[in-house]
Enzyme design. Structure first.
Site, PDB file in Angstrom:
ATOM      1  N   LYS A  47       0.135  -1.921  -0.218  1.00 26.99           N
ATOM      2  CA  LYS A  47       0.023  -2.358   1.177  1.00 26.99           C
ATOM      3  C   LYS A  47       1.368  -2.484   1.876  1.00 26.99           C
ATOM      4  CE  LYS A  47      -4.351  -4.842   0.443  1.00 26.99           C
ATOM      5  NZ  LYS A  47      -4.491  -5.280  -0.956  1.00 26.99           N
ATOM      6  N   SER A  54      -3.638 -10.539   1.169  1.00 29.27           N
ATOM      7  CA  SER A  54      -3.828  -9.220   0.558  1.00 29.27           C
ATOM      8  C   SER A  54      -5.217  -8.648   0.827  1.00 29.27           C
ATOM      9  CB  SER A  54      -3.578  -9.289  -0.953  1.00 29.27           C
ATOM     10  OG  SER A  54      -3.418  -7.995  -1.492  1.00 29.27           O
ATOM     11  N   SER A  61      -2.164  -3.726  -5.188  1.00 29.54           N
ATOM     12  CA  SER A  61      -2.031  -4.084  -3.777  1.00 29.54           C
ATOM     13  C   SER A  61      -0.606  -4.011  -3.243  1.00 29.54           C
ATOM     14  CB  SER A  61      -2.577  -5.488  -3.536  1.00 29.54           C
ATOM     15  OG  SER A  61      -3.982  -5.477  -3.527  1.00 29.54           O
TER      16      SER A  61
END
Length: 376
Positions: free
Chosen positions: A60, A117, A57
């Site tokens: 991102k 997230s 993640s």
């Protein structure tokens, strides 16, 4: 050229804990790590920092960077409404459980991505901006190249890698895109929040980054973990006017990842500090053959990251001519300010003209002579 040497002394905070010195090799239980000073981009520590690895993640960060750039360009607004597609709602992992057709503001979507997230919110934002996730991923890869991220290839917007074949980046590249993202104060405003809500207070968000709660000076930024990537983080923190970006990749557990980040940040704050010198306007310089007798000159502020014990040893040397010859263009360099440590140059700033001074013509000389004569 005249030389003026200024010795500048800065306060060095007393260290209360014994930590490894700046030339020490740290023991970090992870595949890759890097420590960057946030303003200058100076690399303070590296461990296998250029190996391309799955980032989970932490991906991102680039998604959020493109979102913030779209807002900055006026193509998107925090109050705009984003409608969740079936594709966005199909994401697994961390999510806010969007329903197909559900609408949410850009601001709440961003908060959901930064704090919790949310994979579904990341895709929804991407589709809203580019029309499809694939088109947005193309933008991510183009932006990565523009930033000089040499070991990166994105295949999606959120880092889910069960079906990804080559979704990778490096610790160094993550630091680069993190530095770009934190230029937007709204991001660190969100990433430093421990708990918040969306859907009018009905859905809670808890920060996936525990350092925010337990590490002094932590400001963000993004965690990530998958079976393929291990445990990753881009951790940002600020103390005593210095900001650090610490990236840890492929740690075996969440706790080890956080411990590695804490160790590396502690090491950075213990061993380095910021030398800062404000810009200055110097005495006007006489101009030969100009329509005016002098020209105003100045130089910009300078800062550098140096070992803490060396801050007071930095020498600032100002080299500027006794006079200038017209014509002079505004913004043109007329001298140099050099900053050195132990005889080694650590940076320079140009001394520039603050105004244009044209060459004086024949009739200008005549008028000047007459003015002098009338005064005498």
């Amino acid at each position: 050229m005249l030389s003026m040497i200024l010795m500048l002394t800065c306060f060095v905070p007393f260290q209360t804990q014994a930590l490894p010195s700046a030339d020490s090799k740290l023991s970090l239980d992870c595949k890759s790590a890097i420590l960057m000073e946030a303003d200058t981009g100076k690399i303070l520590y590296e461990q296998n920092a250029e190996e391309a690895l799955p980032p989970a993640s932490v991906t991102k960060i680039m998604t959020l960077l493109l979102v913030m750039e779209a807002i900055d360009a006026g193509c998107l607004d925090y109050d705009d409404t984003v409608t969740a597609s079936a594709h966005a709602c199909s994401m697994g992992g961390s999510q806010i459980f969007l329903k197909e057709g559900e609408q949410m503001s850009v601001e709440d979507m961003i908060k959901s991505v930064v704090i919790a997230s949310a994979n579904d919110a990341a895709v929804a934002l991407a589709e809203h901006i580019a029309g499809s996730e694939a088109a947005f991923v193309d933008q991510m890869n183009r932006r990565a190249k523009e930033l000089g991220m040499e070991h990166t290839n994105f295949e999606n917007t959120n880092g889910l890698d069960d079906t990804a074949s080559n979704h990778v980046t490096s610790a160094k590249d993550i630091a680069i895109m993190s530095q770009a993202l934190i230029q937007y104060e709204k991001i660190t405003e969100y990433s430093s929040i421990w708990m918040d809500t969306v859907r009018n207070g009905e859905f809670g968000l808890t920060n996936t980054n525990r350092l925010i709660r337990f590490y002094q000076g932590a400001t963000g930024l993004k965690t990530g973990s998958t079976a393929k990537a291990g445990f990753c983080i881009s951790a940002t923190a600020e103390r005593d006017g210095m900001g650090l970006i610490c990236v840890i990749m492929a740690a075996p557990t969440r706790d080890i990842r956080n411990a590695c980040a804490k160790t590396l940040l502690d090491w950075g704050f213990a061993n380095y500090g910021i030398y800062a010198k404000q810009g200055e306007r110097l005495e006007p310089i006489p101009v030969k053959g100009g329509v005016q007798a002098t020209c105003r000159v100045s130089y910009d502020a300078f800062q550098a990251v140096v070992p803490k014990g060396s801050i007071s040893k930095i020498v600032c040397t100002v080299d500027c001519p006794e006079s200038l010859s017209a014509p002079i263009q505004k913004g043109s360099a007329v001298g140099t300010v050099t900053y050195s440590l132990d005889g080694i140059t650590i940076g320079t700033k140009e001394i520039v003209a603050e105004e244009t001074v044209d060459r004086i013509g024949f009739w200008g000389i005549v008028i000047r002579i007459l003015q002098i004569a009338s005064v005498s």
